[in-house]
Motif scaffolding. Structure first.
Motif, PDB file in Angstrom:
ATOM      1  N   LYS A 169      10.982   6.369  -4.324  1.00 30.83           N
ATOM      2  CA  LYS A 169      11.410   5.603  -3.162  1.00 30.83           C
ATOM      3  C   LYS A 169      12.240   4.406  -3.590  1.00 30.83           C
ATOM      4  CE  LYS A 169       9.758   3.288   1.013  1.00 30.83           C
ATOM      5  NZ  LYS A 169      10.632   2.153   0.805  1.00 30.83           N
ATOM      6  N   PHE A 214      -1.597   9.392  -0.249  1.00 28.23           N
ATOM      7  CA  PHE A 214      -0.699   8.754  -1.212  1.00 28.23           C
ATOM      8  C   PHE A 214      -1.431   7.708  -2.043  1.00 28.23           C
ATOM      9  CE2 PHE A 214       3.770   9.874  -0.375  1.00 28.23           C
ATOM     10  CZ  PHE A 214       3.650  10.597   0.801  1.00 28.23           C
ATOM     11  N   GLY A 215      -0.950   7.530  -3.281  1.00 31.73           N
ATOM     12  CA  GLY A 215      -1.318   6.365  -4.067  1.00 31.73           C
ATOM     13  C   GLY A 215      -0.493   5.174  -3.626  1.00 31.73           C
ATOM     14  N   SER A 216      -0.787   4.027  -4.243  1.00 31.18           N
ATOM     15  CA  SER A 216      -0.119   2.792  -3.821  1.00 31.18           C
ATOM     16  C   SER A 216       1.225   2.573  -4.496  1.00 31.18           C
ATOM     17  CB  SER A 216      -1.030   1.596  -4.079  1.00 31.18           C
ATOM     18  OG  SER A 216      -1.432   1.581  -5.433  1.00 31.18           O
ATOM     19  N   PHE A 219       7.201   5.786   8.752  1.00 33.14           N
ATOM     20  CA  PHE A 219       8.090   6.840   8.279  1.00 33.14           C
ATOM     21  C   PHE A 219       7.782   8.150   8.990  1.00 33.14           C
ATOM     22  CE2 PHE A 219      10.236   4.718   4.882  1.00 33.14           C
ATOM     23  CZ  PHE A 219       9.345   3.754   4.431  1.00 33.14           C
ATOM     24  N   GLY A 277      12.665  10.349   6.824  1.00 34.80           N
ATOM     25  CA  GLY A 277      13.679   9.449   7.321  1.00 34.80           C
ATOM     26  C   GLY A 277      13.606   8.115   6.593  1.00 34.80           C
ATOM     27  N   GLN A 278      14.504   7.211   6.976  1.00 35.23           N
ATOM     28  CA  GLN A 278      14.578   5.921   6.291  1.00 35.23           C
ATOM     29  C   GLN A 278      13.539   4.937   6.788  1.00 35.23           C
ATOM     30  OE1 GLN A 278      18.938   5.415   7.013  1.00 35.23           O
ATOM     31  NE2 GLN A 278      19.020   5.084   4.806  1.00 35.23           N
ATOM     32  N   PHE A 300      11.194  13.585  -2.221  1.00 36.02           N
ATOM     33  CA  PHE A 300      10.368  14.487  -3.017  1.00 36.02           C
ATOM     34  C   PHE A 300      11.000  14.730  -4.390  1.00 36.02           C
ATOM     35  CE2 PHE A 300       7.625  17.861  -4.135  1.00 36.02           C
ATOM     36  CZ  PHE A 300       8.396  18.909  -4.622  1.00 36.02           C
ATOM     37  N   PHE A 339       5.566   7.338  -6.062  1.00 35.30           N
ATOM     38  CA  PHE A 339       4.283   7.585  -5.409  1.00 35.30           C
ATOM     39  C   PHE A 339       3.746   8.949  -5.820  1.00 35.30           C
ATOM     40  CE2 PHE A 339       3.957   4.056  -2.527  1.00 35.30           C
ATOM     41  CZ  PHE A 339       5.247   3.709  -2.204  1.00 35.30           C
ATOM     42  N   TYR A 349       6.818  11.444  -5.426  1.00 37.58           N
ATOM     43  CA  TYR A 349       7.961  11.005  -4.647  1.00 37.58           C
ATOM     44  C   TYR A 349       8.568   9.782  -5.309  1.00 37.58           C
ATOM     45  CZ  TYR A 349       6.497  13.891  -0.665  1.00 37.58           C
ATOM     46  OH  TYR A 349       6.159  14.944   0.159  1.00 37.58           O
ATOM     47  N   GLU A 364       0.828  -1.203   0.000  1.00 40.96           N
ATOM     48  CA  GLU A 364       0.000   0.000   0.000  1.00 40.96           C
ATOM     49  C   GLU A 364       0.864   1.256   0.000  1.00 40.96           C
ATOM     50  OE1 GLU A 364      -3.628  -1.930   2.705  1.00 40.96           O
ATOM     51  OE2 GLU A 364      -2.998   0.145   3.004  1.00 40.96           O
ATOM     52  N   GLY A 365       0.210   2.386  -0.233  1.00 41.43           N
ATOM     53  CA  GLY A 365       0.906   3.662  -0.124  1.00 41.43           C
ATOM     54  C   GLY A 365       1.012   4.104   1.322  1.00 41.43           C
ATOM     55  N   LEU A 366       1.716   5.203   1.531  1.00 41.12           N
ATOM     56  CA  LEU A 366       1.847   5.737   2.884  1.00 41.12           C
ATOM     57  C   LEU A 366       0.537   6.376   3.327  1.00 41.12           C
ATOM     58  CD1 LEU A 366       4.811   5.771   1.569  1.00 41.12           C
ATOM     59  CD2 LEU A 366       5.347   7.390   3.394  1.00 41.12           C
ATOM     60  N   ALA A 396      14.267   0.134   1.226  1.00 45.17           N
ATOM     61  CA  ALA A 396      14.873   0.383   2.540  1.00 45.17           C
ATOM     62  C   ALA A 396      15.228   1.861   2.759  1.00 45.17           C
ATOM     63  CB  ALA A 396      16.106  -0.489   2.764  1.00 45.17           C
ATOM     64  N   GLU A 397      14.631   2.751   1.973  1.00 46.11           N
ATOM     65  CA  GLU A 397      14.835   4.180   2.192  1.00 46.11           C
ATOM     66  C   GLU A 397      13.492   4.874   2.307  1.00 46.11           C
ATOM     67  OE1 GLU A 397      19.000   4.622  -0.341  1.00 46.11           O
ATOM     68  OE2 GLU A 397      17.435   6.153  -0.474  1.00 46.11           O
ATOM     69  N   GLY A 398      13.505   6.116   2.812  1.00 50.68           N
ATOM     70  CA  GLY A 398      12.288   6.889   2.842  1.00 50.68           C
ATOM     71  C   GLY A 398      12.008   7.511   1.481  1.00 50.68           C
ATOM     72  N   PRO A 399      10.777   7.948   1.261  1.00 52.85           N
ATOM     73  CA  PRO A 399      10.450   8.626  -0.001  1.00 52.85           C
ATOM     74  C   PRO A 399      11.236   9.925  -0.141  1.00 52.85           C
ATOM     75  CG  PRO A 399       8.462   8.010   1.204  1.00 52.85           C
ATOM     76  CD  PRO A 399       9.608   7.832   2.141  1.00 52.85           C
ATOM     77  N   LEU A 457       1.968  16.013  -5.438  1.00 55.56           N
ATOM     78  CA  LEU A 457       3.409  15.797  -5.342  1.00 55.56           C
ATOM     79  C   LEU A 457       3.743  14.410  -5.874  1.00 55.56           C
ATOM     80  CD1 LEU A 457       2.188  17.034  -2.389  1.00 55.56           C
ATOM     81  CD2 LEU A 457       4.617  17.417  -2.031  1.00 55.56           C
TER      82      LEU A 457
END
Lengths: 115, 113
Positions: free
Chosen positions: B38, B103-105, A91, A107-108, B46, B89, B36, A41-43, B41-44, B34
């Motif tokens: 990804k 957010f979308g999936s 996150f 963040g990660q 921008f 995303f 993003y 899923e998305g965030l 193992a990292e954050g999104p 927006l």
């Protein structure tokens, strides 16, 4: 390291235990956002805080979940009595005051696994 | 109820060609969008944004198009590079300050060398 720091990166908890996730914002950032990503899923937005104040918690589950951003120290997302459905990547993002997510950095993440 | 939809879970394109990632939304109150990127193992991270008062925004190899009447936006990457391989995303918000994003999936883009 000037980035958004989340720890731990991985957290394993047994059902019924408590999980504490920490987020240290970027230097100079006073606003913190928590998002959760379930598998495939998305965030999804959970909560938006500034120091010592919760601005918007409309995405937080009503029970077992709480968040804080004290005057000193990191923001904490706390999940009490975890269940398997809490397994997800959590996150945190931070932004300067008044700037919103378009100027936020993520963040990660912390990957929580409930066994 | 998914208010932001990315109907293609994956997309493969050849290096140097154009990548087009699509996103549809249902909430007409959304006025800021927006994209993003990804990595695992990292954050999104921008990439680019667009306000509803515009229909196009460009930043280097990335261009976002917004069609408000169709409630549709797309991200174009030209030319695509192997380092662009990631999950993309799309996100939307109801205020320009974008404090709470929907957010979308996500779409997994693979750029083949």
């Amino acid at each position: 390291n000037a980035g958004v720091m989340q720890n731990p990166r991985h957290l394993v908890r047994r059902r019924g235990q408590e999980a504490r996730l920490r987020c240290s914002p970027m230097k100079g950032h006073s606003h913190v956002y928590w998002y959760r990503q379930l598998p495939e899923e998305g965030l999804k937005f959970m909560v938006y805080l500034q120091k010592e104040n919760i601005i918007d918690e409309s995405g937080m589950p009503k029970e077992r979940f709480s968040a804080e951003f004290p005057k000193e120290g990191p923001s904490i997302l706390r999940i009490q009595q975890v269940v398997r459905g809490d397994s997800a990547a959590y996150f945190c993002a931070s932004s300067p005051q008044g700037r919103g997510m378009s100027e936020a950095f993520f963040g990660q993440g912390t990957r929580l696994t409930v066994v | 109820d998914q208010q932001v939809k990315q109907n293609s879970p994956s997309l493969s394109v050849q290096e140097g060609r154009i990548s087009i990632l699509n996103c549809d939304y249902t909430n007409s109150m959304f006025d800021y969008f927006l994209w993003y990127k990804k990595y695992p193992a990292e954050g999104p991270t921008f990439l680019i944004s667009i306000s509803s008062i515009k229909d196009k925004n460009e930043d280097g190899r990335f261009t976002v198009f917004l069609n408000k009447s169709a409630k549709h936006l797309s991200l174009h990457i030209v030319p695509s590079q192997p380092g662009d391989s990631a999950v993309y995303f799309c996100a939307a918000s109801i205020s320009g300050s974008a404090r709470q994003l929907t957010f979308g999936s996500g779409t997994q883009l693979t750029v083949l060398p």
